[in-house]
Scaffold this active site. Structure first.
Site, PDB file in Angstrom:
ATOM      1  N   ASP A 103      58.055  78.045  20.752  1.00 31.48           N
ATOM      2  CA  ASP A 103      57.227  77.027  20.110  1.00 31.48           C
ATOM      3  C   ASP A 103      57.810  75.653  20.416  1.00 31.48           C
ATOM      4  O   ASP A 103      58.965  75.372  20.088  1.00 31.48           O
ATOM      5  CB  ASP A 103      57.206  77.269  18.598  1.00 31.48           C
ATOM      6  CG  ASP A 103      56.407  76.213  17.845  1.00 31.48           C
ATOM      7  OD1 ASP A 103      55.504  75.607  18.458  1.00 31.48           O
ATOM      8  OD2 ASP A 103      56.683  75.994  16.652  1.00 31.48           O
ATOM      9  N   ASP A 105      57.109  71.871  19.543  1.00 28.33           N
ATOM     10  CA  ASP A 105      56.332  71.067  18.600  1.00 28.33           C
ATOM     11  C   ASP A 105      56.931  69.671  18.505  1.00 28.33           C
ATOM     12  O   ASP A 105      58.150  69.523  18.361  1.00 28.33           O
ATOM     13  CB  ASP A 105      56.340  71.734  17.224  1.00 28.33           C
ATOM     14  CG  ASP A 105      55.319  71.131  16.276  1.00 28.33           C
ATOM     15  OD1 ASP A 105      55.394  69.913  16.018  1.00 28.33           O
ATOM     16  OD2 ASP A 105      54.442  71.869  15.789  1.00 28.33           O
ATOM     17  N   ASP A 284      61.715  75.640  19.243  1.00 34.01           N
ATOM     18  CA  ASP A 284      62.054  75.847  17.835  1.00 34.01           C
ATOM     19  C   ASP A 284      62.688  77.227  17.672  1.00 34.01           C
ATOM     20  O   ASP A 284      62.008  78.250  17.752  1.00 34.01           O
ATOM     21  CB  ASP A 284      60.782  75.724  16.991  1.00 34.01           C
ATOM     22  CG  ASP A 284      61.062  75.713  15.503  1.00 34.01           C
ATOM     23  OD1 ASP A 284      62.245  75.666  15.126  1.00 34.01           O
ATOM     24  OD2 ASP A 284      60.099  75.762  14.720  1.00 34.01           O
TER      25      ASP A 284
END
Length: 380
Positions: A103, A105, A284
């Site tokens: 991920d 972000d 992440d």
């Protein structure tokens, strides 16, 4: 969020899931759909309303029917595979493995205007792809890349070869791409310069060049401020810094005993670590290590932006512009009340809005309402 705004968003999401908008619908089906747990969040006035999860579907048609009738704000499915995905207790689901997920972000990488954040996260995505395919043995065809619909990207590895990995194995992978736990001794040891060794040496070379370019007093102050380095040591190091730079390129192992270089490369030394971070892919870590994670469903809408979760091939990434290609709503005018002044690009145009009432294209109106920046003031 006011009731009129909630109803506006429900209507637009209903139109999307029921095919009233060109290119609409969440037709993508993940591998082994029937073995996945599904979860949903809905547009509601109740701020405490949580996720509706522990749901399973027997077919794509059943999932599509659910989306059309229930009109969720957010759609998730499990990265894990289960024997009984609809079981109410996790222990009863019988875990059978999970895809590896990364991920990326903007919330963990950069803050700023929305378009700037998206561009910055895309840079991290390219670094991640380069590491996965150039250093870790995965092929581009193995990667399932999705724009998250929000502020980043998800990279899936739905491979049998990694499905059974536990949390520790997944952590090792995400630590590699993020440059976590790099050892000065191993980075300086004799071996071919590639991968993280090459990036580490580049970061150290840049830091040495930065120090060499400082005014003498500033350089001395910086070095003597490092843990365990006296002003005398710092002064001696500065006199020979060009020799140190040459050794880094030709015989880096000879720097293993250099106290100052070791202090510069210490994990607590922020300037050097910033150089490492700039060369890392800032994924992440909790997402990758979680073997029972829920992730956004490609083709669904993101209730925090109104944009589509878009599957993208590696070859399409350069040309992909989320603020055009992930926007599903059009240019029909709607009236919204903005909470503050703002400027926002969408659908190839830049819009400057003032606090209060503004008439904007529906695509922008949906985005602002989903983000909680504006409320509908008329024009459904």
């Amino acid at each position: 969020m006011k009731p009129a705004t909630l109803e506006f968003l429900r209507q637009r999401f209903f139109a999307y899931y029921n095919g009233a908008i060109p290119g609409a619908g969440a037709g993508y089906s993940p591998e082994s759909l029937t073995e996945r747990e599904w979860g949903f969040l809905f547009f509601t006035e109740n701020q405490r309303s949580g996720m509706r999860r522990h749901i399973s579907f027997t077919s794509q048609d059943e999932l599509t029917s659910y989306l059309k009738s229930m009109v969720p704000a957010h759609v998730y499915y499990s990265t894990a595979y289960y024997t009984h995905p609809g079981a109410a207790q996790m222990a009863d689901k019988e875990w059978r493995g999970a895809d590896v997920i990364f991920d990326l972000d903007a919330d963990h990488i950069v803050r700023g205007p929305y378009d700037i954040m998206l561009a910055r996260v895309k840079e991290e995505l390219f670094k991640l792809i380069d590491m996965l395919t150039g250093e870790l043995g995965f092929a581009k065809r193995d990667l399932r890349i999705n724009f998250s619909g929000g502020r980043g990207y998800h990279v899936h590895l739905p491979l049998l070869s990694v499905r059974g990995w536990d949390t520790a194995e997944r952590r090792e992978l995400v630590n590699y791409v993020s440059g976590t736990g790099l050892s000065f001794d191993s980075m300086m040891a004799p071996s071919q310069k590639s991968g993280w060794k090459l990036r580490y040496h580049d970061a150290l070379n840049d830091e040495l060049a930065r120090i060499a370019g400082l005014p003498c007093e500033d350089a001395l102050s910086y070095l003597s401020g490092l843990s365990g380095i006296s002003e005398t040591f710092a002064a001696g190091f500065l006199k020979n810094i060009s020799q140190t730079q040459n050794l880094l390129k030709s015989n880096p192992e000879k720097l293993l005993a250099n106290k100052v270089v070791r202090a510069i490369a210490n994990a607590e030394n922020e300037p050097f670590q910033a150089g490492i971070l700039s060369r890392a892919a800032q994924a992440d870590e909790p997402v990758t290590t979680d073997v029972k994670r829920l992730i956004r469903h490609p083709g669904s809408l993101h209730g925090g932006s109104g944009m589509r979760v878009v599957p993208i091939s590696v070859d399409q990434l350069d040309a992909f512009d989320p603020l055009i290609d992930a926007v599903v709503f059009g240019e029909r005018n709607v009236s919204v009340d903005c909470a503050f002044n703002l400027s926002m690009p969408i659908l190839g145009n830049n819009y400057t809005l003032t606090a209060g009432r503004n008439v904007v294209p529906e695509a922008l109106g949906v985005f602002l309402c989903c983000r909680g920046i504006a409320e509908l003031s008329g024009g459904i």
